[in-house]
Design a protein around this motif. Sequence first.
Motif, short mmCIF file in Angstrom:
data_model
loop_
_atom_site.label_atom_id
_atom_site.label_comp_id
_atom_site.label_asym_id
_atom_site.label_seq_id
_atom_site.Cartn_x
_atom_site.Cartn_y
_atom_site.Cartn_z
N SER A 1 0.81 -1.23 0.00
CA SER A 1 0.00 0.00 0.00
C SER A 1 0.84 1.27 0.00
O SER A 1 0.28 2.37 -0.02
CB SER A 1 -0.98 0.03 1.18
OG SER A 1 -1.84 -1.09 1.14
N VAL A 2 2.17 1.13 0.01
CA VAL A 2 3.03 2.31 -0.01
C VAL A 2 3.87 2.34 -1.28
O VAL A 2 3.70 3.21 -2.13
CB VAL A 2 3.94 2.36 1.24
CG1 VAL A 2 4.87 3.58 1.17
CG2 VAL A 2 3.11 2.40 2.50
N ALA A 3 4.79 1.39 -1.43
CA ALA A 3 5.69 1.41 -2.58
C ALA A 3 6.45 0.10 -2.69
O ALA A 3 6.58 -0.65 -1.71
CB ALA A 3 6.67 2.58 -2.49
N VAL A 4 7.00 -0.14 -3.87
CA VAL A 4 7.98 -1.19 -4.06
C VAL A 4 9.21 -0.54 -4.68
O VAL A 4 9.10 0.31 -5.57
CB VAL A 4 7.45 -2.34 -4.95
CG1 VAL A 4 7.05 -1.86 -6.33
CG2 VAL A 4 8.49 -3.46 -5.07
N GLU A 5 10.38 -0.88 -4.15
CA GLU A 5 11.63 -0.29 -4.61
C GLU A 5 12.44 -1.35 -5.35
O GLU A 5 12.63 -2.46 -4.85
CB GLU A 5 12.42 0.25 -3.42
CG GLU A 5 11.70 1.36 -2.67
CD GLU A 5 12.31 1.64 -1.32
OE1 GLU A 5 13.41 1.12 -1.05
OE2 GLU A 5 11.69 2.37 -0.53
N LEU A 6 12.91 -1.00 -6.52
CA LEU A 6 13.67 -1.90 -7.37
C LEU A 6 15.06 -1.34 -7.61
O LEU A 6 15.24 -0.11 -7.68
CB LEU A 6 12.96 -2.11 -8.71
CG LEU A 6 11.49 -2.51 -8.69
CD1 LEU A 6 10.96 -2.64 -10.12
CD2 LEU A 6 11.29 -3.82 -7.94
N LYS A 7 16.01 -2.22 -7.78
CA LYS A 7 17.39 -1.82 -8.11
C LYS A 7 17.84 -2.60 -9.34
O LYS A 7 17.51 -3.78 -9.49
CB LYS A 7 18.34 -2.11 -6.94
CG LYS A 7 19.78 -1.66 -7.20
CD LYS A 7 20.69 -2.00 -6.03
CE LYS A 7 22.10 -1.45 -6.27
NZ LYS A 7 22.74 -2.04 -7.47
N ARG A 8 18.58 -1.94 -10.17
CA ARG A 8 19.12 -2.57 -11.38
C ARG A 8 19.91 -3.82 -11.03
O ARG A 8 20.72 -3.83 -10.11
CB ARG A 8 20.02 -1.57 -12.11
CG ARG A 8 20.63 -2.09 -13.40
CD ARG A 8 21.28 -0.96 -14.17
NE ARG A 8 22.31 -0.30 -13.38
CZ ARG A 8 22.66 0.99 -13.55
NH1 ARG A 8 22.04 1.75 -14.44
NH2 ARG A 8 23.62 1.51 -12.82
N PHE A 9 19.66 -4.90 -11.78
CA PHE A 9 20.40 -6.15 -11.61
C PHE A 9 21.54 -6.14 -12.62
O PHE A 9 21.33 -6.29 -13.82
CB PHE A 9 19.47 -7.34 -11.82
CG PHE A 9 20.13 -8.68 -11.68
CD1 PHE A 9 20.94 -8.96 -10.60
CD2 PHE A 9 19.94 -9.66 -12.64
CE1 PHE A 9 21.55 -10.20 -10.46
CE2 PHE A 9 20.55 -10.91 -12.52
CZ PHE A 9 21.35 -11.18 -11.43
#
Length: 504
Positions: A195-203
Amino acid sequence: MKKTIKVGAILIAAVTCSVNSFSADQLTVAQGYDPQNLDPIDTFRLSWGSIGSNIFEGLIQRDETLKLSPGLATSWDFLDDNSRIRFHLREGVKFHNGEPFNADAVKYTFDRLLGEQGMKGPQRSNYTSIDTVNVVDEFTVDFVMNQVDPVLITKLAGYGAMIVPPKYIEQVGEEAFDRKPVGTGPYQVVNYEPSVAVELKRFDDYWNGTAKTEFVTIRFIAEPATRMAELMSGGIDISLNIPSTSVEALKNNKGVDLVTVPGPTVYMMRFKTTDAITADPRVREAINIAIDRDVILTALLGGFGETIASAQGERSFGFDPSLEKYSYNPTRAKTLLAQAGVKPGTKITLDIQNNDETFREVSQVISSYLSQVGLDLSIRSNDSNIMSSDLIPNGKTGELFLFAWGGWTFDFDNTAYLLYHSGERFNPYIADETLDALLEQQRGTYDREVREKALQEVSQYIRSNHLELPLFNTAAMFGVSKKVSGFTPAPDDRVRYMDVAVED
């Protein structure tokens, strides 16, 4: 700051950060809906697709033009009169935790999907044509089919067919995988706060190149007005789920582009056909012709979409261009209701989701139309997750319920089977032998002419019995900052961010 976490024998690279900690080399995206679960077999939502398509991959890829191409499989062959499909797998691919992709991972993925774990979610029924997956060697697998599945190759490009890492899941457990999944895609999950966010980082070890932007934060902003304000003020770079009420404001904003593409999503109202007044086909027809869809499309959706005659748009295989749309005819609607013995002022209930601003307005207009023919429509607003996981599957809706379906395969089978075949999760009320036979007939052959005819007959049967109320096939709309480059709109909302960059 990086740190290494040891889970059993598996090393997982993690990044410690929070939603607002990224500064440079970051893309910020907003969408209205949170799938609440990142495991590909636990959801059917387009809101998962716009996240999961950056984390996971399937044996097949499908691009924004809907073209299929090799993914984690480099090629495939139909063997033994189509009863076996052999996939040759890509070598040198790693999961985000360093675990190797191979035939064992493919077998584990489909054993899990078709087994006890898959039975808990909505994706399993899309893949039951697969009997077993057998490992031939490290980079070759055979899919042994228990029946023909003409849409399987397309389905292997999405959702439940995303390949998952066996060792990681077995060691961290299913619940942990829901929140911190591992795939083979260009981005890995850093943090997911529902309900807030999802954080992704480059693989950086991604097999197919390097993403242009290091960090992607996808924020869940349920309130459309807030989402649009953030977009137009520069707080976010890209927004999905653009409400039609914001179209003119976006067009007039010099810092934002409105990007649209014809999409697969259809909106309809479905009937409780087992009891109440909507068990009578005359009542269902009356409700259909009491509503002027063209006026609603123009006034509330800004013309971004098309009215429809069935639960699919023109790009869908199985579309019947000869199927007649319902014409607005309130006089006949009143006559049909009187013939059915429905008294003026009769109360009925429409269930809707509480997080769709546009269709709250649409529902209010529909209520007004129905009042003009003597029906008192009460609109009941529900949490979207409760509606999809409880009210609809368990047949707890009112006489009508609003239903949006993203037919992402662009093949009517994937929609029609799940909505009309007896016993399916999203079909709590229809049990019809004729429909079941037609749906099974088209699933039993690769002959496109036979399939198309059967699927068109399904639409005709639904229409002649007034089993649902088709509304619109909507356009997929995106708000994109002019600072963004490399963005390609996805008709199925499965947006990919690998080639997207943001100027300083």
